[in-house]
Design an enzyme around this catalytic site. Sequence first.
Site, PDB file in Angstrom:
ATOM      1  N   ASP A  75       0.864  -1.182   0.000  1.00 41.08           N
ATOM      2  CA  ASP A  75       0.000   0.000   0.000  1.00 41.08           C
ATOM      3  C   ASP A  75       0.902   1.234   0.000  1.00 41.08           C
ATOM      4  O   ASP A  75       1.661   1.446   0.954  1.00 41.08           O
ATOM      5  CB  ASP A  75      -0.897  -0.020   1.244  1.00 41.08           C
ATOM      6  CG  ASP A  75      -1.884   1.141   1.254  1.00 41.08           C
ATOM      7  OD1 ASP A  75      -1.734   2.080   0.438  1.00 41.08           O
ATOM      8  OD2 ASP A  75      -2.811   1.109   2.078  1.00 41.08           O
ATOM      9  N   SER A 154       0.822  14.372 -14.163  1.00 41.17           N
ATOM     10  CA  SER A 154      -0.351  14.774 -14.950  1.00 41.17           C
ATOM     11  C   SER A 154      -0.207  16.224 -15.392  1.00 41.17           C
ATOM     12  O   SER A 154       0.478  17.018 -14.733  1.00 41.17           O
ATOM     13  CB  SER A 154      -1.596  14.637 -14.059  1.00 41.17           C
ATOM     14  OG  SER A 154      -2.698  15.318 -14.616  1.00 41.17           O
ATOM     15  N   TYR A 166      -5.259  16.962  -5.961  1.00 41.60           N
ATOM     16  CA  TYR A 166      -4.626  16.268  -7.087  1.00 41.60           C
ATOM     17  C   TYR A 166      -3.652  17.211  -7.786  1.00 41.60           C
ATOM     18  O   TYR A 166      -2.500  16.850  -8.039  1.00 41.60           O
ATOM     19  CB  TYR A 166      -5.704  15.781  -8.054  1.00 41.60           C
ATOM     20  CG  TYR A 166      -5.176  14.897  -9.170  1.00 41.60           C
ATOM     21  CD1 TYR A 166      -4.706  13.611  -8.908  1.00 41.60           C
ATOM     22  CD2 TYR A 166      -5.161  15.343 -10.493  1.00 41.60           C
ATOM     23  CE1 TYR A 166      -4.230  12.790  -9.928  1.00 41.60           C
ATOM     24  CE2 TYR A 166      -4.684  14.533 -11.520  1.00 41.60           C
ATOM     25  CZ  TYR A 166      -4.224  13.256 -11.232  1.00 41.60           C
ATOM     26  OH  TYR A 166      -3.746  12.452 -12.233  1.00 41.60           O
ATOM     27  N   LYS A 170       0.314  16.482  -7.708  1.00 44.51           N
ATOM     28  CA  LYS A 170       0.952  16.137  -8.982  1.00 44.51           C
ATOM     29  C   LYS A 170       2.068  17.132  -9.292  1.00 44.51           C
ATOM     30  O   LYS A 170       3.082  16.779  -9.897  1.00 44.51           O
ATOM     31  CB  LYS A 170      -0.088  16.077 -10.097  1.00 44.51           C
ATOM     32  CG  LYS A 170      -0.945  14.812 -10.052  1.00 44.51           C
ATOM     33  CD  LYS A 170      -0.058  13.579 -10.223  1.00 44.51           C
ATOM     34  CE  LYS A 170      -0.822  12.279 -10.217  1.00 44.51           C
ATOM     35  NZ  LYS A 170       0.045  11.102 -10.340  1.00 44.51           N
TER      36      LYS A 170
HETATM   37  N1  LIG Z   1      -5.929   8.163 -16.689  1.00 46.44           N
HETATM   38  C1  LIG Z   1      -5.705   9.435 -16.827  1.00 46.44           C
HETATM   39  O1  LIG Z   1      -6.420  10.173 -17.541  1.00 46.44           O
HETATM   40  C2  LIG Z   1      -4.526  10.044 -16.128  1.00 46.44           C
HETATM   41  C3  LIG Z   1      -4.215  11.367 -16.411  1.00 46.44           C
HETATM   42  C4  LIG Z   1      -3.124  11.938 -15.798  1.00 46.44           C
HETATM   43  C5  LIG Z   1      -2.341  11.180 -14.929  1.00 46.44           C
HETATM   44  N2  LIG Z   1      -2.673   9.907 -14.659  1.00 46.44           N
HETATM   45  C6  LIG Z   1      -1.839   9.173 -13.712  1.00 46.44           C
HETATM   46  O2  LIG Z   1      -1.561   7.857 -14.144  1.00 46.44           O
HETATM   47  C7  LIG Z   1      -1.289   7.045 -13.009  1.00 46.44           C
HETATM   48  C8  LIG Z   1      -2.018   5.725 -13.130  1.00 46.44           C
HETATM   49  O3  LIG Z   1      -3.365   5.982 -13.265  1.00 46.44           O
HETATM   50  P1  LIG Z   1      -4.403   4.975 -13.930  1.00 46.44           P
HETATM   51  O4  LIG Z   1      -5.355   5.870 -14.599  1.00 46.44           O
HETATM   52  O5  LIG Z   1      -3.731   3.899 -14.680  1.00 46.44           O
HETATM   53  O6  LIG Z   1      -5.066   4.412 -12.580  1.00 46.44           O
HETATM   54  P2  LIG Z   1      -5.581   2.978 -12.104  1.00 46.44           P
HETATM   55  O7  LIG Z   1      -6.394   3.290 -10.864  1.00 46.44           O
HETATM   56  O8  LIG Z   1      -6.254   2.249 -13.179  1.00 46.44           O
HETATM   57  O9  LIG Z   1      -4.279   2.222 -11.732  1.00 46.44           O
HETATM   58  C9  LIG Z   1      -3.515   2.561 -10.635  1.00 46.44           C
HETATM   59  C10 LIG Z   1      -3.131   1.315  -9.846  1.00 46.44           C
HETATM   60  O10 LIG Z   1      -2.670   1.795  -8.602  1.00 46.44           O
HETATM   61  C11 LIG Z   1      -3.217   0.981  -7.572  1.00 46.44           C
HETATM   62  N3  LIG Z   1      -3.298   1.752  -6.348  1.00 46.44           N
HETATM   63  C12 LIG Z   1      -4.184   2.734  -6.020  1.00 46.44           C
HETATM   64  N4  LIG Z   1      -3.915   3.169  -4.779  1.00 46.44           N
HETATM   65  C13 LIG Z   1      -2.862   2.462  -4.325  1.00 46.44           C
HETATM   66  C14 LIG Z   1      -2.122   2.456  -3.116  1.00 46.44           C
HETATM   67  N5  LIG Z   1      -2.431   3.251  -2.091  1.00 46.44           N
HETATM   68  N6  LIG Z   1      -1.061   1.616  -3.015  1.00 46.44           N
HETATM   69  C15 LIG Z   1      -0.738   0.783  -4.027  1.00 46.44           C
HETATM   70  N7  LIG Z   1      -1.414   0.721  -5.188  1.00 46.44           N
HETATM   71  C16 LIG Z   1      -2.462   1.560  -5.336  1.00 46.44           C
HETATM   72  C17 LIG Z   1      -4.569   0.539  -8.056  1.00 46.44           C
HETATM   73  O11 LIG Z   1      -4.954  -0.664  -7.410  1.00 46.44           O
HETATM   74  C18 LIG Z   1      -4.314   0.367  -9.538  1.00 46.44           C
HETATM   75  O12 LIG Z   1      -3.949  -0.964  -9.839  1.00 46.44           O
HETATM   76  C19 LIG Z   1      -1.662   7.882 -11.777  1.00 46.44           C
HETATM   77  O13 LIG Z   1      -0.514   8.420 -11.179  1.00 46.44           O
HETATM   78  C20 LIG Z   1      -2.500   8.990 -12.367  1.00 46.44           C
HETATM   79  O14 LIG Z   1      -2.490  10.174 -11.600  1.00 46.44           O
HETATM   80  C21 LIG Z   1      -3.756   9.319 -15.233  1.00 46.44           C
END
Ligand SMILES: NC(=O)c1ccc[n+]([C@@H]2O[C@H](COP(=O)([O-])OP(=O)(O)OC[C@H]3O[C@@H](n4cnc5c(N)ncnc54)[C@H](O)[C@@H]3O)[C@@H](O)[C@H]2O)c1
Length: 262
Positions: A75, A154, A166, A170
């Site tokens: 975690d 992001s 956020y 970020k």
């Molecule tokens: N999807 C978008 O549009 C977007 C845009 C900008 C930035 N991001 C960034 O991309 C990254 C990944 O995002 P995603 O969209 O793939 O998300 P997601 O939620 O699909 O995947 C993230 C993973 O992190 C795990 N997770 C969440 N909290 C946790 C914790 N406390 N400890 C360990 N694991 C944990 C979840 O179980 C999941 O498997 C993030 O940093 C997010 O801010 C995403």
Amino acid sequence: MELGRRFEGRNVLVVGGGADGPPRPGEALAMGNGRAIALRVAAEGAAVAVTDRNLDSARETVAALGGPGIALQADAADPDECRQAVDDAVAALGTLDAVVLNVGIASGLPLLAETVDDWRWHDDVNVRSHWLTAQQALPGMVERGHGAFVFVSSVAAVLGGSGLAYEATKAAQVAVSRHIAVRYAKRGIRSNCLLLGLIDSTMVRREFGGIDGRMDKRAAAPPMKRQGRPEEVAAAAAFLASDDASYVNGTTLVVDGGLSVT
Ligand SMILES: NC(=O)c1ccc[n+]([C@@H]2O[C@H](COP(=O)([O-])OP(=O)(O)OC[C@H]3O[C@@H](n4cnc5c(N)ncnc54)[C@H](O)[C@@H]3O)[C@@H](O)[C@H]2O)c1
């Protein structure tokens, strides 16, 4: 497209490498950014340690690697688990050549609705976990004079319109990356950040997939008139983690289809 073998003999840790949300239509494997990055570096030869708070999800990623890997439960909100995950990854793989700090959460609260608990949760997961992971991974890399960090941030780090915590965390994530880039470059370490725009990841499918018109609205926002794919994020992350980026240090690479310049 035929991929290279830039990570042959290399070991990569992906923090938050599971996927939490539904798959795209017609696909069996749900795709988040961390999972896509793990699959990409594995396809180019890496052995990959995948951490996630959900061990089953990390295991699902490792099962799909098609190469060596280990799934670890950690975690990111727990400091001891952040450190232990690095130690376990090193114990399993031997060394770490690259660390991808992908884990991130977003509640989307604006300033007036923001709470101390929500702020702390963002800080714990989106910033503190990355610092602690880097702190634990750095000494081994410095000893070998070689290592790369890739932080998944992001465009919210530089643009408004998301949740306050956020946006703030970020931006702080970029600061952690920049700090490493400046302080440790002379010891062979590079550190860079991805600034992602609107990506059709599991998080987004989970949060917005059920809301009428929301995915269409996201797709319409960037000049390219579609959301990015986690696989496109992975290509950029793999570049920054690889020797192709040997003189790229301390940068933020925007992967947003032109969203931030409109
Ligand atoms: N999807 C978008 O549009 C977007 C845009 C900008 C930035 N991001 C960034 O991309 C990254 C990944 O995002 P995603 O969209 O793939 O998300 P997601 O939620 O699909 O995947 C993230 C993973 O992190 C795990 N997770 C969440 N909290 C946790 C914790 N406390 N400890 C360990 N694991 C944990 C979840 O179980 C999941 O498997 C993030 O940093 C997010 O801010 C995403």
